[in-house]
Scaffold this motif. Sequence first.
Motif, PDB file in Angstrom:
ATOM      1  N   VAL A   1       0.841  -1.200   0.000  1.00 35.88           N
ATOM      2  CA  VAL A   1       0.000   0.000   0.000  1.00 35.88           C
ATOM      3  C   VAL A   1       0.875   1.248   0.000  1.00 35.88           C
ATOM      4  O   VAL A   1       0.669   2.181  -0.789  1.00 35.88           O
ATOM      5  N   LEU A   2       1.857   1.281   0.887  1.00 38.51           N
ATOM      6  CA  LEU A   2       2.739   2.445   0.974  1.00 38.51           C
ATOM      7  C   LEU A   2       3.525   2.639  -0.317  1.00 38.51           C
ATOM      8  O   LEU A   2       3.727   3.773  -0.775  1.00 38.51           O
ATOM      9  N   TRP A   3       3.959   1.547  -0.923  1.00 37.26           N
ATOM     10  CA  TRP A   3       4.764   1.614  -2.144  1.00 37.26           C
ATOM     11  C   TRP A   3       3.949   2.137  -3.325  1.00 37.26           C
ATOM     12  O   TRP A   3       4.439   2.892  -4.160  1.00 37.26           O
ATOM     13  N   GLN A   4       2.700   1.757  -3.404  1.00 30.96           N
ATOM     14  CA  GLN A   4       1.882   2.146  -4.555  1.00 30.96           C
ATOM     15  C   GLN A   4       1.070   3.413  -4.313  1.00 30.96           C
ATOM     16  O   GLN A   4       0.496   3.958  -5.251  1.00 30.96           O
ATOM     17  N   PHE A   5       1.009   3.881  -3.063  1.00 33.88           N
ATOM     18  CA  PHE A   5       0.274   5.107  -2.770  1.00 33.88           C
ATOM     19  C   PHE A   5       1.179   6.301  -3.064  1.00 33.88           C
ATOM     20  O   PHE A   5       1.751   6.911  -2.173  1.00 33.88           O
ATOM     21  N   GLY A   6       1.301   6.610  -4.341  1.00 32.93           N
ATOM     22  CA  GLY A   6       2.164   7.706  -4.755  1.00 32.93           C
ATOM     23  C   GLY A   6       1.367   8.844  -5.346  1.00 32.93           C
ATOM     24  O   GLY A   6       1.042   8.823  -6.536  1.00 32.93           O
TER      25      GLY A   6
ATOM     26  N   GLN B   1      12.436   8.448  -5.139  1.00 39.16           N
ATOM     27  CA  GLN B   1      12.147   8.169  -6.546  1.00 39.16           C
ATOM     28  C   GLN B   1      11.676   9.398  -7.326  1.00 39.16           C
ATOM     29  O   GLN B   1      12.120   9.641  -8.448  1.00 39.16           O
ATOM     30  N   PHE B   2      10.779  10.192  -6.749  1.00 40.73           N
ATOM     31  CA  PHE B   2      10.214  11.336  -7.482  1.00 40.73           C
ATOM     32  C   PHE B   2      10.930  12.660  -7.184  1.00 40.73           C
ATOM     33  O   PHE B   2      10.536  13.699  -7.711  1.00 40.73           O
ATOM     34  N   ALA B   3      11.970  12.629  -6.349  1.00 34.96           N
ATOM     35  CA  ALA B   3      12.687  13.860  -5.998  1.00 34.96           C
ATOM     36  C   ALA B   3      13.260  14.611  -7.201  1.00 34.96           C
ATOM     37  O   ALA B   3      13.324  15.852  -7.179  1.00 34.96           O
TER      38      ALA B   3
ATOM     39  N   ALA C   1       2.754  17.318  -4.103  1.00 36.94           N
ATOM     40  CA  ALA C   1       2.483  15.891  -4.276  1.00 36.94           C
ATOM     41  C   ALA C   1       3.774  15.079  -4.182  1.00 36.94           C
ATOM     42  O   ALA C   1       3.787  13.965  -3.631  1.00 36.94           O
ATOM     43  N   VAL C   2       4.873  15.613  -4.693  1.00 40.08           N
ATOM     44  CA  VAL C   2       6.160  14.921  -4.622  1.00 40.08           C
ATOM     45  C   VAL C   2       6.622  14.790  -3.175  1.00 40.08           C
ATOM     46  O   VAL C   2       7.081  13.717  -2.740  1.00 40.08           O
ATOM     47  N   ILE C   3       6.500  15.845  -2.398  1.00 41.69           N
ATOM     48  CA  ILE C   3       6.915  15.816  -0.984  1.00 41.69           C
ATOM     49  C   ILE C   3       6.123  14.766  -0.211  1.00 41.69           C
ATOM     50  O   ILE C   3       6.689  13.972   0.561  1.00 41.69           O
ATOM     51  N   VAL C   4       4.818  14.740  -0.408  1.00 37.95           N
ATOM     52  CA  VAL C   4       3.985  13.759   0.292  1.00 37.95           C
ATOM     53  C   VAL C   4       4.363  12.346  -0.123  1.00 37.95           C
ATOM     54  O   VAL C   4       4.416  11.424   0.712  1.00 37.95           O
ATOM     55  N   THR C   5       4.640  12.137  -1.403  1.00 39.88           N
ATOM     56  CA  THR C   5       5.027  10.809  -1.890  1.00 39.88           C
ATOM     57  C   THR C   5       6.310  10.328  -1.217  1.00 39.88           C
ATOM     58  O   THR C   5       6.407   9.170  -0.785  1.00 39.88           O
ATOM     59  N   ILE C   6       7.306  11.187  -1.103  1.00 37.68           N
ATOM     60  CA  ILE C   6       8.562  10.824  -0.440  1.00 37.68           C
ATOM     61  C   ILE C   6       8.310  10.442   1.025  1.00 37.68           C
ATOM     62  O   ILE C   6       8.867   9.457   1.538  1.00 37.68           O
TER      63      ILE C   6
ATOM     64  N   LEU D   1       7.870   5.588   5.104  1.00 37.53           N
ATOM     65  CA  LEU D   1       7.182   4.773   6.111  1.00 37.53           C
ATOM     66  C   LEU D   1       7.373   3.273   5.883  1.00 37.53           C
ATOM     67  O   LEU D   1       7.045   2.461   6.764  1.00 37.53           O
ATOM     68  N   ILE D   2       7.877   2.892   4.715  1.00 38.79           N
ATOM     69  CA  ILE D   2       8.126   1.471   4.460  1.00 38.79           C
ATOM     70  C   ILE D   2       9.245   0.943   5.362  1.00 38.79           C
ATOM     71  O   ILE D   2       9.223  -0.220   5.780  1.00 38.79           O
ATOM     72  N   LEU D   3      10.209   1.788   5.678  1.00 35.53           N
ATOM     73  CA  LEU D   3      11.369   1.331   6.450  1.00 35.53           C
ATOM     74  C   LEU D   3      10.993   0.677   7.782  1.00 35.53           C
ATOM     75  O   LEU D   3      11.454  -0.443   8.070  1.00 35.53           O
ATOM     76  N   PRO D   4      10.160   1.309   8.624  1.00 35.18           N
ATOM     77  CA  PRO D   4       9.812   0.629   9.873  1.00 35.18           C
ATOM     78  C   PRO D   4       8.988  -0.642   9.652  1.00 35.18           C
ATOM     79  O   PRO D   4       9.039  -1.570  10.477  1.00 35.18           O
ATOM     80  N   MET D   5       8.255  -0.717   8.552  1.00 36.26           N
ATOM     81  CA  MET D   5       7.477  -1.926   8.279  1.00 36.26           C
ATOM     82  C   MET D   5       8.380  -3.122   7.986  1.00 36.26           C
ATOM     83  O   MET D   5       8.012  -4.269   8.280  1.00 36.26           O
ATOM     84  N   LEU D   6       9.553  -2.876   7.426  1.00 33.63           N
ATOM     85  CA  LEU D   6      10.475  -3.978   7.135  1.00 33.63           C
ATOM     86  C   LEU D   6      10.918  -4.688   8.410  1.00 33.63           C
ATOM     87  O   LEU D   6      11.241  -5.882   8.383  1.00 33.63           O
ATOM     88  N   LEU D   7      10.917  -3.975   9.531  1.00 34.07           N
ATOM     89  CA  LEU D   7      11.308  -4.579  10.806  1.00 34.07           C
ATOM     90  C   LEU D   7      10.301  -5.628  11.271  1.00 34.07           C
ATOM     91  O   LEU D   7      10.632  -6.481  12.110  1.00 34.07           O
ATOM     92  N   LEU D   8       9.076  -5.561  10.734  1.00 31.18           N
ATOM     93  CA  LEU D   8       8.024  -6.480  11.153  1.00 31.18           C
ATOM     94  C   LEU D   8       7.954  -7.747  10.304  1.00 31.18           C
ATOM     95  O   LEU D   8       7.200  -8.668  10.622  1.00 31.18           O
ATOM     96  N   VAL D   9       8.723  -7.803   9.213  1.00 34.41           N
ATOM     97  CA  VAL D   9       8.701  -8.986   8.350  1.00 34.41           C
ATOM     98  C   VAL D   9       9.416 -10.135   9.051  1.00 34.41           C
ATOM     99  O   VAL D   9      10.581  -9.990   9.447  1.00 34.41           O
TER     100      VAL D   9
END
Length: 438
Positions: free
Chosen positions: A257-262, A325-327, A403-408, A413-421
């Motif tokens: 969700v976080l990856w595709q919510f751009g 990615q969009f910076a 929109a670019v700032i919000v996307t970044i 937020l994906i980084l802390p989710m990786l800790l839960l895998v």
Amino acid sequence: MALPIEVTAIPDQAPHPAPPASTLQRIGVLLSGGVVLVLLQFASPAVGLIGLPITFFLKNKLHLDAQAVANFNLFASIPLIFSFLIGFLRDRWNPFGLGDRGYLSIFGALTAAGFGLVAFLPPSYATLLFGVLLVSTGLMLCSSAARALTSAIGQKNAVTGMAGTIVNLASLLPDAGSYALGGFLSQSLEGQQAAAAARAIFLVGAGLMFAVMLFGLFGPRRLFDSSVTTRGQFTFLADVGRLAGHWPIYVVLTIYVLWQFGPAGGVALQYHLSNDLHASDAQVGLWYALFSLGFIPVITAYGWLCSKLKLSTLLWIGTLLAIPQFAPFFFIHSVNDSLVAAVALGVLGGLGQGAYVDLAIRVTPKGLQGTMMMLLISTYWFAYRGGDLLGARLYKEGGFNTAVIVTIMVYALILPMLLLVPKRYTNTVDGQVSALPA
């Protein structure tokens, strides 16, 4: 963010030979499964060859603004958002005893007929919405089988990275061509009557789905034999419980969700290129094509990297590369600069895309691959269209850079989710057997 990508299911006990043991033969079977994914990606009314002309039709001929187009896209994505239900149907229902071959041949034919029907209806907002809803439903029925073919082989043979690479490439390669062709098709139809423009778009889709039907009828036996599933091994409630109770799925879906919510990657980008940078329809299509091309070398390299590096390593590196990615759009002020940057944006997102799909295949419970892979698609479109709505509002009220700032921020937020895998899914390289779900 990536363009619409898909994944795939698992064989069980069946009176058919097991998949070939050699690596070369496994790759051959996986590649044959990629053929039908290519056809379906070209035919999708949500992207590329058909989807881009439709959005420009709404913008240029029906004169809708960015918010109205985003609303249309959201309504049109209802079958995609709920496609996990179609995936669950695939895992439990065997049409006429034909399995996945039946899904592709029967629903390929019906979807081709649906495209043909809509092609000759008078074009309007309501007609286009009806048409996209109709053919998207049929296409998802085919997709539930197609995505369940490839990961079956990948998961059974512990080559989920290889399977994910082929599935990703089967989506990205047609994206690169279809977005370019879609842009030129849209521009070439500008001078025609609305009815002729809409008819041409939907007749292209009819031809592609007819090809899917032919693949279902005459596709290689080795592919379909390798993906035979034992449907109904568990009761309906047991399958629901296995899926709902497998908590790593929620972590994977949240990451996706976080990856595709751009917000910067959908309608806001299309209007920014067209209105602010004054790109033509063909140039907008070319931008998305180059964006897809940027993913391809990295995704291809992932097929080798996943056999050398643990998935956990690839997840962290891929995410760190994807966050900015969009910076580059902060420094882009012309169409030509945006076209050059499109490739770089794809490169930045490629490793993350490959790792996220690999992870999704690894955590999928056996016998529910169709459900899980369509659930991944549901997640994609829910997030993508949600990002569209937010992106259109941000573009209108604060400009594209907002929109670019919000996307970044969302990608970070994906980084802390990786800790839960759970580490048991990520502590091996491709080819090593890990603790996959039962």
